[in-house]
Design a protein around this motif. Structure first.
Motif, mmCIF file in Angstrom:
data_model
loop_
_atom_site.group_PDB
_atom_site.id
_atom_site.type_symbol
_atom_site.label_atom_id
_atom_site.label_comp_id
_atom_site.label_asym_id
_atom_site.label_seq_id
_atom_site.Cartn_x
_atom_site.Cartn_y
_atom_site.Cartn_z
ATOM 1 N N LEU A 111 0.848 -1.193 0.000
ATOM 2 C CA LEU A 111 0.000 0.000 0.000
ATOM 3 C C LEU A 111 0.879 1.238 0.000
ATOM 4 N N THR A 112 0.408 2.286 -0.650
ATOM 5 C CA THR A 112 0.990 3.614 -0.527
ATOM 6 C C THR A 112 -0.106 4.546 -0.027
ATOM 7 N N LEU A 113 0.294 5.668 0.554
ATOM 8 C CA LEU A 113 -0.647 6.706 0.965
ATOM 9 C C LEU A 113 -0.165 8.002 0.333
ATOM 10 N N GLY A 114 -1.063 8.653 -0.373
ATOM 11 C CA GLY A 114 -0.688 9.867 -1.079
ATOM 12 C C GLY A 114 -1.863 10.814 -1.228
ATOM 13 N N TYR A 115 -1.784 11.645 -2.250
ATOM 14 C CA TYR A 115 -2.841 12.637 -2.470
ATOM 15 C C TYR A 115 -2.932 12.989 -3.949
ATOM 16 N N ARG A 116 -4.114 13.502 -4.305
ATOM 17 C CA ARG A 116 -4.309 14.006 -5.666
ATOM 18 C C ARG A 116 -5.209 15.229 -5.607
ATOM 19 N N PHE A 117 -5.013 16.095 -6.566
ATOM 20 C CA PHE A 117 -5.798 17.324 -6.667
ATOM 21 C C PHE A 117 -6.908 17.103 -7.684
ATOM 22 N N PRO A 118 -8.171 17.027 -7.255
ATOM 23 C CA PRO A 118 -9.252 16.709 -8.185
ATOM 24 C C PRO A 118 -9.442 17.750 -9.277
#
Length: 133
Positions: free
Chosen positions: A63-70
């Motif tokens: 698993l990775t944990l990250g973010y994205r800008f919708p």
């Protein structure tokens, strides 16, 4: 796939503008590359801490944990909070990242890797709500 508390709003408590948001999902043979949208942080959020908790998800899973800008206002980073690590056994990982200031709404994501994953994942994020920048 969306986390079970994806649309919940974090509430401000006795700590002023410090907020804690948690969300999770139960994976059912989630394929390699499947992204789970866990929560949305508001514009102006300064992420202070994040942790990922998982059940044993199966042999060879990661698993990775990250973010994205919708809205495309920033650079997405699928492993910006936690790099890929084994999730074959139950575990908990905390980010070692420095605080991150987001000027636009951002979605916290978990991404499956290595093998199909089955089991529960949860994320807990602490952030300071600085309002719209």
């Amino acid at each position: 796939m969306k986390g079970d508390r994806f649309n919940n709003q974090a509430m401000s408590l006795p700590y002023g503008n410090l907020a804690v948001h948690d969300s999770g999902a139960t994976l059912d043979a989630a394929a390699i590359g499947e992204v789970v949208d866990l929560m949305v942080l508001p514009p102006g959020a300064r992420l202070m801490d994040a942790r990922l908790i998982n059940a044993g998800l199966g042999s060879s899973t990661t698993l990775t944990l990250g973010y994205r800008f919708p809205g495309g206002e920033g650079t997405d980073d699928a492993a910006g909070l936690l790099a890929s690590a084994s999730s074959a056994s139950a575990g908990r990982r905390d980010t070692a990242a420095a605080p991150i200031q987001f000027s636009a709404p951002v979605i916290i994501t978990a991404t499956v890797g290595g093998a199909a994953a089955t089991g529960r994942i949860d994320a807990v994020v602490e952030y300071v709500d600085g309002g719209t920048l």
